[in-house]
Design an enzyme around this catalytic site. Structure first.
Site, mmCIF file in Angstrom:
data_model
loop_
_atom_site.group_PDB
_atom_site.id
_atom_site.type_symbol
_atom_site.label_atom_id
_atom_site.label_comp_id
_atom_site.label_asym_id
_atom_site.label_seq_id
_atom_site.Cartn_x
_atom_site.Cartn_y
_atom_site.Cartn_z
ATOM 1 N N ASP A 111 -7.940 -5.284 0.303
ATOM 2 C CA ASP A 111 -8.511 -6.120 -0.753
ATOM 3 C C ASP A 111 -8.109 -7.577 -0.666
ATOM 4 O O ASP A 111 -8.630 -8.400 -1.413
ATOM 5 C CB ASP A 111 -8.086 -5.575 -2.123
ATOM 6 C CG ASP A 111 -8.886 -4.352 -2.477
ATOM 7 O OD1 ASP A 111 -10.054 -4.309 -2.085
ATOM 8 O OD2 ASP A 111 -8.339 -3.451 -3.120
ATOM 9 N N HIS B 49 0.859 -1.183 0.000
ATOM 10 C CA HIS B 49 0.000 0.000 0.000
ATOM 11 C C HIS B 49 0.892 1.229 0.000
ATOM 12 O O HIS B 49 1.953 1.212 0.631
ATOM 13 C CB HIS B 49 -0.905 -0.008 1.245
ATOM 14 C CG HIS B 49 -2.059 0.914 1.124
ATOM 15 N ND1 HIS B 49 -1.958 2.248 1.413
ATOM 16 C CD2 HIS B 49 -3.331 0.709 0.700
ATOM 17 C CE1 HIS B 49 -3.130 2.811 1.191
ATOM 18 N NE2 HIS B 49 -3.977 1.908 0.758
#
Ligand code: ACO
Length: 431
Positions: A366, A308
């Site tokens: 996710d 991320h």
């Protein structure tokens, strides 16, 4: 603004730039570089905005090193535990938790705006049966401005409110119409006695020929996923909404731009990519091979659902979703779901691997959300649509904040030009 000043000295001219310092409530100090170009003719270079605050915002705060996510100051874990998506939507839009009366009024308004104009509904017949639902949803949301142009005066507070309520209420209906179209099943009209997530499940899975009972665990799991996906400060799609909106375009078009940005596999498309990847890996026996591929600089393969831009620690949302995965699979799916087992094992291997440790690559939101969606019966092609429905709340909150900013200006980045210097046109016969 504090009185602090950041001084920069030009290495050749010795000229000094005095840059005011802005102190945030939380997070790193921000240096206001406006004077660099105005007084010194200098641009800054920051591809991907890795160190640039593009705006001032009071909505969401992330501490990526500590794995902290706050909506209007409230930890997302507390909201996930105690709140509901619709209450979180109110909080994000209006800045404070609602009173019981405010919440009831807001929820009633959202329930009353769930239906689509019949002409808008007919748009779906124009799409081929195998059109990707994200493509249909983007197109139909952009078309909403053609239906509500009488209430898109972005300086009128009543118009802003009705836009916000309409788009949040209608997104599940649009998503359901896209899904039903891809199945060739009749569209199911919304049932306004149902709450937001139950209504969505009803529109997706009910058919006119049979009675349908919404599963409470499924509705609760969806509500949790939606709370966790509702906002994430200046991510790619939210920044896209702000940038598009900064030109003064109608808000439906700005949201459609955000949906387009979300679709990419580096952003909201990752939940779909995770399931595709897990299916490709197929078995725990192949994990080592795929981890090696992800580490190979000459191989474009990456572990989807890992890494991320901001989180260099566990994504707090991933922890909550992993816990919910166990509950949902226990209730609705196969508690020994081989794909979930595979995901858990892949996470374990990656977290012990030097490459992932050194680069601080942890599972993101996710990584597990797709496994829950799959257990709820939602097809892979709808995963990013689900994300878009939840994130619409964040997009609208940011659009409202941007639109209300008295110092707001059209977004217009600069560039480091590396093309040819000026040259003269060469006639065709002389080339
Ligand atoms: N697998 C393997 N290596 C990775 C991964 C990964 N998933 N993610 C990053 N890396 C490596 C990169 O190759 C790079 O290595 P290098 O320094 O040797 O060149 C380093 O880690 C840093 O990666 P960047 O791409 O520079 O990091 P950035 O912040 O630009 O990208 C992103 C973040 C896009 C999320 C990236 O980690 C990625 O592609 N992850 C997979 C896709 C994904 O899961 N996206 C969902 C994000 S969450 C969301 O949007 C809702």
């Amino acid at each position: 603004m504090t009185n602090k000043i950041y001084q920069l000295t030009h290495p050749e001219t010795g000229k000094t730039a005095s840059l005011p310092v802005r102190e945030p409530t939380l997070g790193p100090t921000v240096v206001d570089i406006g004077a660099l170009y105005r007084d010194h003719g200098l641009f800054t270079f920051d591809p991907g905005f890795a160190a640039t605050a593009s705006c001032e915002s009071a909505i969401t705060y992330i501490d990526g090193d500590e794995g902290v996510l706050l909506y209007r100051g409230y930890p997302v874990e507390q909201l996930a535990e105690n709140s509901r998506f619709i209450e979180v939507a109110y909080l994000l839009l209006y800045g404070e938790l609602p009173t019981a009366e405010q919440l009831a009024t807001f929820e009633r308004s959202i329930r009353m705006h769930t239906m689509l104009h019949e002409s808008l509904l007919r748009f779906f017949n124009g799409f081929h049966y195998n059109a990707h639902p994200m493509a249909m949803v983007t197109g139909v949301v952009a078309s909403m401005s053609a239906f509500y142009h009488d209430t898109t005066n972005i300086k009128n507070p009543a118009h802003i409110d009705i836009f916000a309520h309409r788009i949040i209420a209608k997104l599940p209906t649009i998503a359901a119409a896209a899904y039903k179209h891809s199945l060739g099943q009749p569209f199911m009209y919304p049932q306004n006695h149902l709450d937001y997530c139950s209504n969505m499940l009803h529109m997706y899975f009910a058919v006119p020929a049979e009675a349908y009972q919404v599963n409470e665990v499924a509705a609760r799991a969806l509500d949790l996923l939606f709370i966790l996906h509702a906002d994430h400060e200046q991510n790619c799609s939210t920044s896209t909404v702000r940038l598009a909106g900064s030109s003064g375009t109608n808000p439906y078009s700005a949201i459609a731009a955000g949906i387009s940005a979300l679709w990419g596999p580096a952003h909201g498309g990752a939940n779909e990519a995770v399931l595709t990847m897990l299916n490709e890996i197929g078995s725990v026996r192949n994990i080592e091979k795929f981890v090696a591929k992800a580490k190979d600089r000459d191989d474009p393969f990456r572990l989807m659902g890992f890494g991320h831009r901001v989180y260099k620690n566990f994504d707090p949302r991933a922890k909550l979703i992993r816990k919910m995965c166990h509950e949902v699979l226990e209730e609705l799916g196969d508690p020994n779901d081989p794909l979930f087992e595979l995901a858990l094992r892949l996470e374990e291997v990656a977290l012990k691997d030097d490459y992932f440790i050194e680069k601080k690559l942890y599972p993101n939101v996710d990584f597990y959300s797709g496994i829950i969606y799959r257990a709820l019966g939602i097809p892979v092609s709808m995963f990013t649509v689900m994300f878009a429905i939840a994130r619409t709340v964040g997009w609208v909150a940011h659009w409202m904040e941007m639109n209300a900013d008295p110092n707001g200006r059209i977004g217009r980045p600069r560039q480091l030009y590396t093309g040819p210097a000026q040259r003269d046109y060469v006639p065709l016969d002389a080339r």
